[in-house]
Scaffold this active site. Structure first.
Site, PDB file in Angstrom:
ATOM      1  N   ASP A 176       0.883  -1.153   0.000  1.00 33.12           N
ATOM      2  CA  ASP A 176       0.000   0.000   0.000  1.00 33.12           C
ATOM      3  C   ASP A 176       0.931   1.216   0.000  1.00 33.12           C
ATOM      4  O   ASP A 176       2.121   1.114   0.328  1.00 33.12           O
ATOM      5  CB  ASP A 176      -0.935   0.003   1.209  1.00 33.12           C
ATOM      6  CG  ASP A 176      -2.125   0.950   0.981  1.00 33.12           C
ATOM      7  OD1 ASP A 176      -2.063   1.791   0.046  1.00 33.12           O
ATOM      8  OD2 ASP A 176      -3.112   0.867   1.724  1.00 33.12           O
TER       9      ASP A 176
HETATM   10  C1  BGC Z   1      -4.931   3.372   0.091  1.00 31.95           C
HETATM   11  C2  BGC Z   1      -5.074   2.374  -1.041  1.00 31.95           C
HETATM   12  C3  BGC Z   1      -4.919   3.077  -2.359  1.00 31.95           C
HETATM   13  C4  BGC Z   1      -3.565   3.779  -2.388  1.00 31.95           C
HETATM   14  C5  BGC Z   1      -3.302   4.533  -3.681  1.00 31.95           C
HETATM   15  C6  BGC Z   1      -3.662   4.191  -0.038  1.00 31.95           C
HETATM   16  O1  BGC Z   1      -3.660   5.221   0.877  1.00 31.95           O
HETATM   17  O2  BGC Z   1      -4.926   2.683   1.317  1.00 31.95           O
HETATM   18  O3  BGC Z   1      -6.328   1.740  -0.967  1.00 31.95           O
HETATM   19  O4  BGC Z   1      -5.030   2.163  -3.413  1.00 31.95           O
HETATM   20  O5  BGC Z   1      -3.525   4.724  -1.328  1.00 31.95           O
HETATM   21  O6  BGC Z   1      -4.098   5.648  -3.783  1.00 31.95           O
END
Ligand code: BGC
Length: 655
Positions: A224
């Site tokens: 993530d």
């Molecule tokens: C979120 C993810 C997301 C990623 C990219 C993160 O903060 O937890 O779900 O895909 O950001 O935007």
């Protein structure tokens, strides 16, 4: 472009592959490799536009589908597949190879700020719908990313929280939706921010091994965004790509490699999986073809909303009759920004089309005058009294008064949890005051997670869960309120009477640790065990039609246990019914929840007609995870098969 293997790459190139290029791309090694573009997910494509200095300018509008909660409330596999396919078209338009979706985390706590992004409190419902979504998306040439792996069930201190869960609960509840969804072969998975039993998800080798060796996941795993603490430890555990690019982490990775802390074997394993991913995506790109026009995609968004909105209460006031005098209040009815009817954070999508106007849509359909007033500030404690006064006068003078209430991105969103399960005080007051002035008050709720509505539930005539309905939501809601569409959504999560009743309430938690003390008894499993009353049970939802369940027959066939029964529509309205199949072990040598959902079917039944329904249960529907033997086991014995209209409305049973 010649297809490269790890043998063709230098150590430096391989190390590069373990880090993304910028925010949204895999590394292309200066053009030697196809580059993969990823983008959020899950209810629309959130692709950003940046200026020449790389500063974010805006998110480019794209079809905004209803939230995953609404999709799950549809209990409709075809809807999940259509959403995946339709999203693929949006991705193709935006030149996106992988959509960062779906998220299949279990709704353990009603306050979780991201519940609206997730499917259910039940692993089977979550996994089976995610499977269709992924397969739909990938069959159209766009990759999926299964997230957030794993035991990521709260936003509070999300970078540090350790989810402390026993092995059996992990396997049967929190990992199960990932296991089911993996059958669709997602090209990628994303680790979560939190720790699991003390170890960061990004470094959790045990978790990655389960995913790859037991669930058959054959894609690449990435972090993530900024979930990597120690890039070397993460690579050793099997995390293939760090997103977004982090210069410091890259430098440490290189020096660790030089110092022998990361072996060539470990480096090659990750690099090979990145190569596999980029070539797989390049291959998928070849057969991509847009299948739906933008108009048709909006129609998909509307259909999902029609199928996923839930009629929670109806004392005969709905559907609305033609020509009645109607008043509507609450900005949610005519939102001027998408955040009013959507959750916040990376899942928020800028709408492609115009915002809906419910009063106008209802006016057109009913041929009547509809008075509209915003009435209150959605997040406030006190109302805007002038506007509230006007709205209440309207309500007093109408045949039916509709109050549109809810949360929106100010209350529900990524990075934080809700403070309360209740609506803001101004909204509760508005509902109560309206109900005092009009005996036929209908409340429409625009929110993404279970609400405590005990303060006013008994005072109003009807309640409709519109959820975070997406841009087809206004039309869908007008269809349901006027009866053009018969509601058929059922809750994919229980609504406890209050927060204190919820199954994870009271479990130990501090800023660093969440103990999953309730174990397997999450959601309805827990309410059933404790015999607790709930506001609305899991699987619940009303219709304008009524259905009779009859003739349950079980037979053992090659494909599994076949559960057959008939469904009759005993009303004069066509409708769809979600029939749910639960399994209850009668005797067991280990602890088992009272009953568990193991199958469901959504069927159209014309007015006055009878249809037959069939659900097949495989051996896994009876299995539990044995921690003594580290495997799934199915005990011989007697099981009861329950067929119901909700988890608390069992109509048929057989052993
Ligand atoms: C979120 C993810 C997301 C990623 C990219 C993160 O903060 O937890 O779900 O895909 O950001 O935007």
């Amino acid at each position: 472009m010649k297809k490269l293997t790890v043998k063709d790459l230098t150590a430096e190139e391989k190390l590069r592959l373990l880090c993304s290029e910028g925010f949204w791309h895999t590394h292309s090694l200066g053009g030697k490799l196809p580059q993969v573009t990823v983008s959020d997910g899950p209810v629309g494509v959130r692709k950003s536009e940046y200026d020449e200095n790389g500063v974010w300018k805006r998110d480019i509008p794209s079809t905004a589908y209803p939230s995953i909660q609404i999709l799950a409330n549809s209990w409709n596999r075809d809807c999940a597949r259509a959403m995946g396919e339709s999203l693929a078209d949006d991705c193709i338009d935006s030149e996106v190879d992988i959509l960062l979706a779906p998220g299949v985390n279990i709704k353990r706590n009603p306050l979780n700020g991201r519940n609206f992004e997730y499917f259910s409190e039940d692993p089977y419902l979550a996994g089976s719908l995610a499977y269709e979504y992924i397969d739909g998306l990938q069959s159209c040439g766009v990759g999926a990313c299964l997230k957030h792996y794993y035991a990521n069930n709260l936003e509070y201190n999300r970078f540090e929280q350790s989810s402390e869960v026993d092995e059996r609960t992990l396997r049967e509840i929190y990992l199960k939706p990932f296991q089911i969804a993996c059958k669709a072969k997602p090209v990628s998975a994303m680790c979560s921010y939190n720790r699991i039993n003390g170890i960061y998800a990004s470094e959790n080798k045990k978790g990655f091994d389960i995913l790859r060796r037991e669930f058959g996941f054959d894609g690449a795993i990435y972090s993530d965004w900024e979930a990597v603490r120690n890039r070397t430890a993460a690579a050793k555990a099997g995390l293939d790509i760090e997103f977004p690019f982090n210069q410091k982490n890259y430098e440490i990775l290189v020096s660790d490699y030089k110092a022998g802390l990361l072996s060539d074997e470990e480096l090659d394993a990750c690099a090979a999986r990145v190569l596999k991913l980029v070539y797989r995506c390049a291959e998928m790109r070849k057969d991509r073809k847009i299948k739906r026009t933008k108009q048709e995609r909006l129609a998909v968004a509307r259909t999902i909303a029609q199928e996923g909105m839930v009629l929670l209460k109806n004392e005969g006031v709905l559907p609305l009759c033609k020509g009645i005098k109607l008043s509507v209040c609450g900005e949610f009815a005519a939102p001027g920004r998408c955040g009013l009817v959507a959750g916040g954070g990376s899942a928020m999508v800028q709408w492609l089309g115009k915002f809906f106007n419910l009063p106008q849509l209802l006016g057109e359909r009913l041929g009547s005058e509809v008075k509209y007033e915003a009435g209150f500030w959605p997040k406030g404690i006190a109302s805007n009294w002038q506007k509230a006064h006007k709205a209440l006068l309207n309500a007093a003078e109408s045949d039916v008064a509709i109050v549109c209430a809810g949360t929106g991105s100010d209350i529900e969103g990524e990075g934080g949890d809700r403070e309360s399960m209740r609506l803001p005080a101004a909204q509760e007051n508005m509902i109560l005051e309206t109900a005092r002035r009009n005996a036929k008050t209908v409340v429409v709720l625009f929110a993404g997670s279970a609400l405590d509505i005990s303060a006013w539930k008994d005072k109003v005539s009807a309640i409709v869960w519109a959820g975070f309905c997406g841009e087809g939501g206004g039309e869908a809601l007008a269809d349901i309120l006027t009866g053009a569409v018969n509601p058929s959504g059922k809750l994919s999560e229980s609504f406890p009477l209050c927060l204190e009743d919820s199954t994870s309430y009271g479990a130990y938690s501090d800023p660093c640790v969440s103990r999953y003390q309730e174990g397997l008894d999450v959601g309805y499993r827990g309410y059933d065990r404790q015999g607790k009353e709930v506001a609305f049970p899991f699987g619940y939802g009303l219709s304008y039609a009524s259905f009779d369940y009859r003739e349950l027959k079980l037979s053992v066939e090659d494909k599994g246990i076949c559960v057959r029964f008939t469904l009759s529509n005993t009303s004069d309205r066509d409708g769809k019914e979600v029939a749910q199949v639960y399994v209850r072990p009668m005797v067991s040598f280990v602890y088992r929840p009272e009953k568990e959902l193991k199958g469901y079917v959504k069927i159209f039944v014309a007015a006055g007609k009878t249809v037959s329904a069939e659900v097949t249960l495989g051996t896994d529907a009876f299995a539990y995870y044995s921690t003594a033997e580290d495997c799934w086991k199915t005990e011989d014995g007697i099981y009861e098969i329950l067929v119901g209209a909700s988890s608390r409305d069992i109509r048929l049973h057989a052993k």
